[in-house]
Enzyme design. Structure first.
Site, mmCIF file in Angstrom:
data_model
loop_
_atom_site.group_PDB
_atom_site.id
_atom_site.type_symbol
_atom_site.label_atom_id
_atom_site.label_comp_id
_atom_site.label_asym_id
_atom_site.label_seq_id
_atom_site.Cartn_x
_atom_site.Cartn_y
_atom_site.Cartn_z
ATOM 1 N N GLU A 122 17.123 -7.339 -18.154
ATOM 2 C CA GLU A 122 15.712 -7.645 -17.928
ATOM 3 C C GLU A 122 15.068 -8.057 -19.253
ATOM 4 O O GLU A 122 15.328 -7.471 -20.299
ATOM 5 C CB GLU A 122 15.012 -6.395 -17.377
ATOM 6 C CG GLU A 122 13.513 -6.542 -17.183
ATOM 7 C CD GLU A 122 12.845 -5.240 -16.771
ATOM 8 O OE1 GLU A 122 11.752 -5.313 -16.180
ATOM 9 O OE2 GLU A 122 13.408 -4.151 -17.045
ATOM 10 N N LYS B 273 9.502 -10.131 -10.232
ATOM 11 C CA LYS B 273 9.584 -8.677 -10.037
ATOM 12 C C LYS B 273 8.465 -8.188 -9.126
ATOM 13 O O LYS B 273 7.285 -8.414 -9.380
ATOM 14 C CB LYS B 273 9.501 -7.981 -11.394
ATOM 15 C CG LYS B 273 9.770 -6.479 -11.365
ATOM 16 C CD LYS B 273 9.727 -5.935 -12.785
ATOM 17 C CE LYS B 273 10.027 -4.447 -12.839
ATOM 18 N NZ LYS B 273 9.944 -3.954 -14.245
ATOM 19 N N CYS C 61 14.967 -3.792 -12.381
ATOM 20 C CA CYS C 61 14.638 -2.477 -12.931
ATOM 21 C C CYS C 61 13.892 -1.559 -11.960
ATOM 22 O O CYS C 61 14.500 -0.948 -11.090
ATOM 23 C CB CYS C 61 13.850 -2.664 -14.231
ATOM 24 S SG CYS C 61 13.935 -1.222 -15.344
#
Length: 255
Positions: A40, A106, A140
């Site tokens: 990431e 995300k 994540c």
């Protein structure tokens, strides 16, 4: 399918240094692989200061990813900071060997670090069809939200790229295994190493898990690249013997 996981420390807010660093590691991979996985925000670290370092989709890092994918005849993926229409995104780029770019923004922004105050959340999942595999790449904090990642598309591989700190690494290990078992898929989790500008420590624990929760790559704290070989036929045979997905609940996500 052979997947190379690159686990390493990052240079804080230095995109060019990170690109050179990753290129050196990629060029050291001796065997042919189908996907190369980067962490990431692999050009900057997990920064809440995107204003001077965000790039566009026509920027240097996207161009580098395209050229690398074409040169290595491999897909390559990881997330970077993108500025688009006045907003900032923690955007995963999945670049095919042809140079075609698929994107995922995300969805779950990490409020504990203020990510939700700086970046704009994505609205939908991405499913990439590549070399006979259906791949769902996520980022994540998405790992903590099983409803969003639920396997309603019959994907084969759930792929997480992360900056997940050492202090919560037990949760990373447990949740990756849970996502593999409940979604009856391969799971790959790629995390970074080192210390960032905010003194957060990262110890990696990059890993790969099969649909029964067995390790194909055990969590490692070593720097370098690690190759896992995913056999879709084995996945399908196991699903046929243990067809739990047929009993999954139906649901829809509301905005």
């Amino acid at each position: 399918m052979k997947v190379a996981l690159i686990q390493t420390s990052l240079f804080w807010e230095k995109p060019e240094e990170n690109r050179v660093h990753f290129e050196n590691i990629i060029d050291s991979i001796a065997e042919s692989v189908d996907i190369i996985v980067l962490p990431e925000m692999f050009t900057t670290g997990f920064t809440m200061n995107p204003y001077d370092i965000a790039e566009s989709m026509e920027g240097s890092t996207v161009a580098w990813l395209k050229s690398t994918a074409i040169r290595k005849c491999s897909a390559i993926t990881g997330s970077i900071i993108i500025k688009e229409n006045g907003s900032y995104f923690n955007r995963l780029l999945f670049v095919l060997p042809s140079g075609k770019v698929e994107i995922y923004d995300k969805r779950h922004l990490f409020a504990l670090a203020g990510e939700n105050n700086v970046y704009t959340a994505g609205k939908s999942k991405l499913i990439v069809n590549y070399k006979g595999f259906k791949i769902c790449p996520l980022i994540c904090y998405d790992l903590r939200f099983p409803v969003f990642s639920r396997n309603i598309e019959n994907y084969d591989l759930l792929l997480y790229v992360a900056n997940w700190p050492t202090v919560r690494i037990s949760a990373w290990d447990a949740l990756l295994k849970a996502r593999a078992i409940e979604n009856q898929c391969f799971v790959i989790g790629l995390n970074r190493l080192g210390q960032d500008h905010n003194n957060h420590q990262y110890n990696g624990h990059s890993q790969s898990i099969d649909l029964l929760g067995n390790y194909l790559l055990e969590p490692t704290e070593e720097a370098g690249y690690f190759i896992v070989d995913l056999d879709k036929n084995e996945l399908l045979l196991s699903r046929q013997k243990l067809d739990f997905l047929s009993d999954r609940d139906s649901f829809s996500l509301l905005e």
